[in-house]
Structure formats: structure tokens, C-alpha cells
Design a protein around this motif. Structure first.
Motif, PDB file in Angstrom:
ATOM      1  N   PHE A  81     -10.507   3.697  -1.784  1.00  0.00           N
ATOM      2  CA  PHE A  81      -9.075   3.892  -1.975  1.00  0.00           C
ATOM      3  C   PHE A  81      -8.885   4.981  -3.029  1.00  0.00           C
ATOM      4  O   PHE A  81      -9.749   5.222  -3.870  1.00  0.00           O
ATOM      5  CB  PHE A  81      -8.381   2.594  -2.415  1.00  0.00           C
ATOM      6  N   GLU A 122     -20.022   5.178   6.186  1.00  0.00           N
ATOM      7  CA  GLU A 122     -19.116   5.496   7.288  1.00  0.00           C
ATOM      8  C   GLU A 122     -19.852   5.444   8.625  1.00  0.00           C
ATOM      9  O   GLU A 122     -19.278   5.057   9.642  1.00  0.00           O
ATOM     10  CB  GLU A 122     -18.501   6.885   7.070  1.00  0.00           C
ATOM     11  N   LYS A 147       0.829  -1.208   0.000  1.00  0.00           N
ATOM     12  CA  LYS A 147       0.000   0.000   0.000  1.00  0.00           C
ATOM     13  C   LYS A 147       0.860   1.253   0.000  1.00  0.00           C
ATOM     14  O   LYS A 147       0.528   2.250  -0.644  1.00  0.00           O
ATOM     15  CB  LYS A 147      -0.923  -0.016   1.223  1.00  0.00           C
ATOM     16  N   ARG A 156     -14.909  -1.219   7.134  1.00  0.00           N
ATOM     17  CA  ARG A 156     -14.125   0.007   7.272  1.00  0.00           C
ATOM     18  C   ARG A 156     -13.226   0.168   6.038  1.00  0.00           C
ATOM     19  O   ARG A 156     -12.968  -0.783   5.340  1.00  0.00           O
ATOM     20  CB  ARG A 156     -13.249  -0.035   8.531  1.00  0.00           C
ATOM     21  N   GLN A 157     -12.770   1.379   5.831  1.00  0.00           N
ATOM     22  CA  GLN A 157     -11.855   1.677   4.726  1.00  0.00           C
ATOM     23  C   GLN A 157     -12.362   1.066   3.416  1.00  0.00           C
ATOM     24  O   GLN A 157     -11.689   0.263   2.774  1.00  0.00           O
ATOM     25  CB  GLN A 157     -10.451   1.152   5.049  1.00  0.00           C
ATOM     26  N   ASP A 172     -11.581   9.262  -5.276  1.00  0.00           N
ATOM     27  CA  ASP A 172     -11.696   8.063  -4.449  1.00  0.00           C
ATOM     28  C   ASP A 172     -12.583   7.053  -5.169  1.00  0.00           C
ATOM     29  O   ASP A 172     -13.588   7.414  -5.792  1.00  0.00           O
ATOM     30  CB  ASP A 172     -12.311   8.388  -3.081  1.00  0.00           C
TER      31      ASP A 172
END
Length: 594
Positions: free
Chosen positions: A375, A362, A245, A371-372, A290
Motif C-alpha cells: 500500500f 507478484e 481506502k 494479492r495487493q 510503497d
């Protein structure tokens, strides 16, 4: 021979001179992955700018590469190898009197013979050479530090030596013995470090990004398509678990700056004589944005996109079909997506629902362990309509090239269809790839769910193994026989296993996810396609894939009937009669590595 980034242009000028003045032909061998094809597209732009004719050959296997070299042994030739060749001993392929080889390859490790060959040029991403030297020559830094310390104290040493010459003569023999022991120790350490360097495979910087660096030095990178190809290459690496990452974020930052300075300043409107202003119809724009960890969301329904995404499957337990459907429906209800909109195309979702999706996920996603779910990435807008994410393009290209193929001719047909989609201004070829990607992902998810529900992953001390044999739906199996698709399924299963542990709050030891071997059987030929993958670490870094060495050694030891011939070093084909002995040998080798 290493070629540092600063010398990329210099080496290209040599190739150009060979072509223009000495009439030496250029042949490009390209691996069948999206990154390599994107790199080829960049080279096509460069060659077009500098009037260099070239021949491009899709690479089905290393056997076919060797045949190409053998056919041209008596001809002077410049070879460019894209995502292939770095880990092979090219001295066994090439005629050093007639051939020059330029390697732009993300595969690691680099074969030692290529490093020391005079007519093999390895384009270094800034890390490959350093990584090799740090691992294979551990004494070099220590020697430099010792030399500096001796240099700083040279005056004092000389004065002391003048008084003690007689004593030094008496101790000379002892010092020679100590130096000899030290030399042996350094050699032993160097050999151990070199073995460590070659113990497993990993990946360096994207071939397309290296090609972009060359294009930048040659003033070709201002072309929007060149930048888009580099973005596509690094995105393929990230989605395929080839780079960490952190490495992805570093390259992402570079391209965000490129987008801001080179493309966003371009006019996107046209003003007519009467003063009317309108958007340029065919103007493409690249925008940093995103993206969701939901596969092909722009081209699928929200429900289907989430159902087929490992990021969601692992956290919502979607591998348990009925319970998973209930979990997903509950989550979508909480974020305000009505049942009538869940399974309709995401693009037709009301704009208000699209805008509120992220903040609501969220808010409610955490209770589901989600979660997350985004990217950082890029999208390309073409004219008024078609918007394509970099991830969408990668999925489409890989799906097109990973279609079932019984012959090399079929493989090459699929390769060129994928390449056309990569460079095409028309959206139709990409859309065909996207539909095929959906079909492949559907097969992958169905079989992964069955393995999980039936507890079909067999555990041993060093890895887990799953087998897709005669009972598998033949339509699904046809997709999974391709190493690329099977590799994605293996990573999918690792993501699910990792998500299982984290969602249940297990201890770190119990939560450890073992490497995975996945094998799929071709019932017509009784050959098994076998791939091996390692899980990503919790901090986003990657382990070296030790299956690449284990597979080769196991095949040699058991004299397995099959082929260790692909560009992916951790993917092999093994005959049914040899499979059990092969797997036992892999287990024994990995046990010895602990």
C-alpha cells in the motif's frame, strides 16, 4: 457550532486573544490514540510559535474529563478536545459562562447539543456538517428545488392567479389541509433521518490532519515534523479500519504533493570548503514509498512479519499452525528466500533478495491467494541510519499507550512514554515501542489462531462472538484486556474470516462476514472488556458501527454492572454476572434493526 475549514485561523485568533489579552488558560484533553497524540504534537508546535502556554491532560475515560471540567467550573478556560468529546453532550460538562470548547475530533456522529451550542466550536473537515444535514434534514434539498421551480414560473403563475382568485378562495381550506399533511410528513422524515444519523458510530477526517490544516493557515506547516505528524495520524486511521481506502488515498495524494513541494527541495547535502560534499548527518527526509502489508517488516524477520500479518494469515491459512508453516515456507522458497535468511532480520537480507522480493511475490503470490500486498505510504529517514515507516511508528506508539495499567497514574505514565516516542529525535524510544508491538501482536495472533482452530467463534443471526476467559495464557490476556489491542484482534479475525471465504471461492451469500463481538476476562476483577467491530466491505468502504448504540442501550436495559465510559463507543467493561444478559440485549437490539 460548526467551524468551516476557511474559518480555522479566525477561531484560533480568538483563542490567542483570550490567552494573551484576557489571560484565559488553555487546557488540551487528548484521547489515547496515535492520531490524537500526533494532533497534540502539532498544537504544541503552533502554541510554541505564538507563545501560548497550555496544559495537556491524557484522557483515560470520559469520567476523568468531566472531573477536569468540574474542577475548573469557576475559572475562565479554553478547552481543546483532541479525538474526544464530539459525540458527548458537552453542555453537561462545561460552565457556559466561563468555558469555550474547541473540538478537533474524528468521532461521528456529532452530538446535536454541540452543534447548536454557542461556545462549543466543532472544526469541520468539510464533510461532517454536510453529512449531518443530508441525514437529518432530508427535506431541505427538495424544498430548494421546489422553490427554484416556482421562481422560474412566477410570471405565468401571477397571470393565472389574477383570473382565478374566486376559485382559489373556494379551495383555501383544502390547500391548508394538504400543507398540514405535508408538514407532518416532512417532520416525520426529518426525525427518521436524524435517528439514522445517530444509529451507529463512524469516523471522519484525522484530528492530526485537521490540526495540520490549521498549521498551514498559520504558516507553521513548513516544519517537517508537523507534516510527519499529519501523515502519522491518517496512517493510524487507515491501519485501524477507521476510514475507507478511498478517503486514505485522497489524503495520501495531498501529502504526496506536500512532500514533493516542501521537503524534497530542501538540501540534503553539505559542501565543505575544500569542495567535498557529504550527506547532512542529522537531516530528516520524508519520502513517499510503497510499504508491505507485512507488519513491522523493517524491524522483524520476513518470516515473522508475514506470520503475524492478517493480510497473509487470512490468505495462506496460517491460523492452522502446521499447515500454515508449510504454506509460508513453500511460498518463501518459491520467491528465492533461503531458509537461513527467512528468520534473520529483514534488514540483513541481501540487497538483491530485497529488490527481487516484490516482483517474485507478484509472480508466485497469486497461486497462494496473495494479492495487493503493498500500500502507498511514507518513510522518514533520519541521518545515515534509522529509517522509519509511518506504519511502523503507529504500531510502536499504540503499543506503548496500550500497555496494561491498573490505575490512571499508570495509564498517564504510558501515555507520556508514547508521546515522547512520537516526538523524540532519538530512535531508542521508538525501538522500545516496536519490540512491545511485536509482543502484543504475538499474543493477539496466538489467541486468534486458538479461537479459529477450536471453532471458538459462536454465530448468531446478527453477529459472531468470541470469549477469552480463564483458559487463556495470563501473559497474553494482560495485553488483550486493553480495548485497543482487543479491537485489533477482532479486526484480525474478521480479515481471516473474509480471507477464508475468498480463498475457497464461496458464493457471495456464504462468503458474507458477520460483525464480531470479542470479550476478554480480567480474572482478578471478573470484569470483561467487550469490543464490537464490523467487517470492511469488499469495495473498501466501511459500515457504521451499530455496536456503539447497541452496547449503550443494552447496558441501560439490563442495568449491567460495568462501565460504558471510554472514548471508543464500541468498547465497554461488563461484570461477569451481567455479561449474559448484556449480550442477549445486544442481540435483541440488532435484530430489531434488520
Amino acid at each position: 457550532m460548526w467551524i468551516d475549514v476557511e474559518r480555522f485561523r479566525e477561531r484560533f485568533e480568538d483563542l490567542k486573544t483570550d490567552n494573551h489579552e484576557n489571560l484565559i488558560g488553555v487546557t488540551v484533553l487528548t484521547a489515547s490514540d496515535c492520531d490524537a497524540m500526533a494532533a497534540q504534537r502539532i498544537f504544541a508546535k503552533i502554541f510554541d510559535r505564538f507563545f501560548i502556554q497550555f496544559k495537556a491532560i491524557p484522557l483515560a475515560s470520559y469520567s476523568s474529563a468531566r472531573r477536569e471540567f468540574e474542577k475548573n467550573a469557576d475559572r475562565e478556560m479554553s478547552w481543546i478536545l483532541l479525538n474526544c468529546g464530539a459525540s458527548e453532550d458537552l453542555s453537561q460538562w462545561m460552565n457556559p459562562e466561563n468555558h469555550k470548547v474547541y473540538i478537533i475530533d474524528s468521532h461521528r456522529p456529532i452530538h446535536i447539543s454541540n452543534i447548536h451550542a454557542d461556545r462549543v466550536f466543532i472544526f469541520d473537515d468539510g464533510h461532517a456538517k454536510t453529512d449531518y444535514q443530508n441525514r437529518s434534514e432530508p427535506g431541505r434539498a427538495a424544498k430548494a428545488r421546489k422553490k427554484n421551480r416556482l421562481s422560474d414560473s412566477s410570471v405565468a403563475t401571477l397571470e393565472s392567479d389574477a383570473d382565478d382568485d374566486k376559485d382559489s378562495d373556494d379551495d383555501a381550506d383544502d390547500l391548508e389541509d394538504v400543507e398540514l399533511d405535508g408538514s407532518r410528513k416532512r417532520k416525520r422524515m426529518s426525525k427518521e433521518a436524524e435517528r439514522e444519523y445517530y444509529r451507529g458510530s463512524h469516523y471522519g477526517l484525522s484530528a492530526a490532519v485537521l490540526a495540520y490544516m490549521l498549521a498551514d493557515q498559520l504558516n507553521v506547516s513548513s516544519d517537517a515534523e508537523v507534516l510527519w505528524m499529519a501523515i502519522t495520524g491518517i496512517t493510524e486511521q487507515f491501519l485501524s479500519h477507521k476510514i475507507s481506502k478511498d478517503m486514505y488515498r485522497q489524503e495520501l495524494q495531498l501529502f504526496q504533493e506536500c512532500v514533493a513541494t516542501r521537503l524534497l527541495n530542501k538540501p540534503t547535502t553539505v559542501t565543505f570548503v575544500d569542495g567535498y560534499t557529504a550527506p547532512k548527518f542529522n537531516e530528516s527526509r520524508i519520502i513517499a514509498d510503497d510499504d508491505y502489508h507485512f507488519m513491522l517488516l523493517r524491524h522483524w524477520s520476513l518470516y515473522d512479519s508475514m506470520w503475524h500479518s492478517p493480510h497473509v494469515v487470512s490468505r495462506l491459512g496460517l491460523y492452522n499452525s502446521e499447515k500454515g508453516k508449510e504454506q509460508l515456507s513453500t511460498l518463501l522458497s518459491k520467491v528465492g528466500i533461503s531458509p537461513q535468511h527467512r528468520k534473520s532480520a529483514y534488514s540483513s537480507l541481501p540487497e538483491a533478495d530485497q529488490k527481487s522480493l516484490r516482483p517474485k511475490l507478484e509472480e508466485y503470490g497469486r497461486t497462494f491467494g496473495l494479492r495487493q500486498f503493498t500500500f502507498r505510504s511514507f518513510v522518514k529517514q533520519q541521518g545515515y541510519g534509522f529509517t522509519l515507516g509511518a506504519a511502523d511508528l503507529v504500531y510502536a506508539i499504540q503499543a506503548l499507550v496500550d500497555q496494561p495499567a491498573d490505575t490512571e497514574a499508570e495509564f498517564r505514565k504510558h501515555f507520556w512514554a508514547a508521546y515522547e516516542a512520537l516526538q523524540s529525535d532519538s530512535a531508542q524510544a521508538v525501538k522500545e515501542g516496536i519490540e512491545l508491538a511485536k509482543a502484543q501482536q504475538g499474543a493477539l495472533v496466538r489467541q486468534a489462531q486458538l479461537l479459529m482452530v477450536k471453532k471458538g467463534l459462536i454465530a448468531c443471526s446478527t453477529f459472531r462472538a468470541g470469549y477469552l476467559g480463564d483458559a487463556v495464557d495470563p501473559v497474553d490476556l494482560a495485553y488483550l484486556l486493553k480495548p485497543g489491542v482487543l479491537n485489533r484482534m477482532a479486526h484480525f479475525l474478521l480479515d481471516v474470516k473474509g480471507g477464508q471465504g475468498s480463498s475457497k471461492g464461496r458464493s457471495s451469500k456464504a462468503n458474507a462476514v458477520k460483525p464480531l463481538i470479542l470479550a476478554a476476562k480480567n480474572t482478578a476483577t471478573e470484569m470483561w472488556t467487550v469490543v464490537g467491530v464490523h467487517p470492511d466491505k469488499s469495495d473498501g468502504t466501511l459500515e457504521r458501527n451499530k455496536f456503539s448504540v447497541a452496547f449503550q442501550l443494552a447496558a441501560l436495559k439490563t442495568r449491567a454492572k460495568g462501565a460504558v465510559d471510554g472514548v471508543n463507543p464500541a468498547a465497554v467493561e461488563i461484570h461477569q454476572n451481567s455479561l449474559r444478559g448484556f449480550m442477549d440485549a445486544v442481540h435483541v437490539h440488532l435484530e430489531s434493526e434488520i
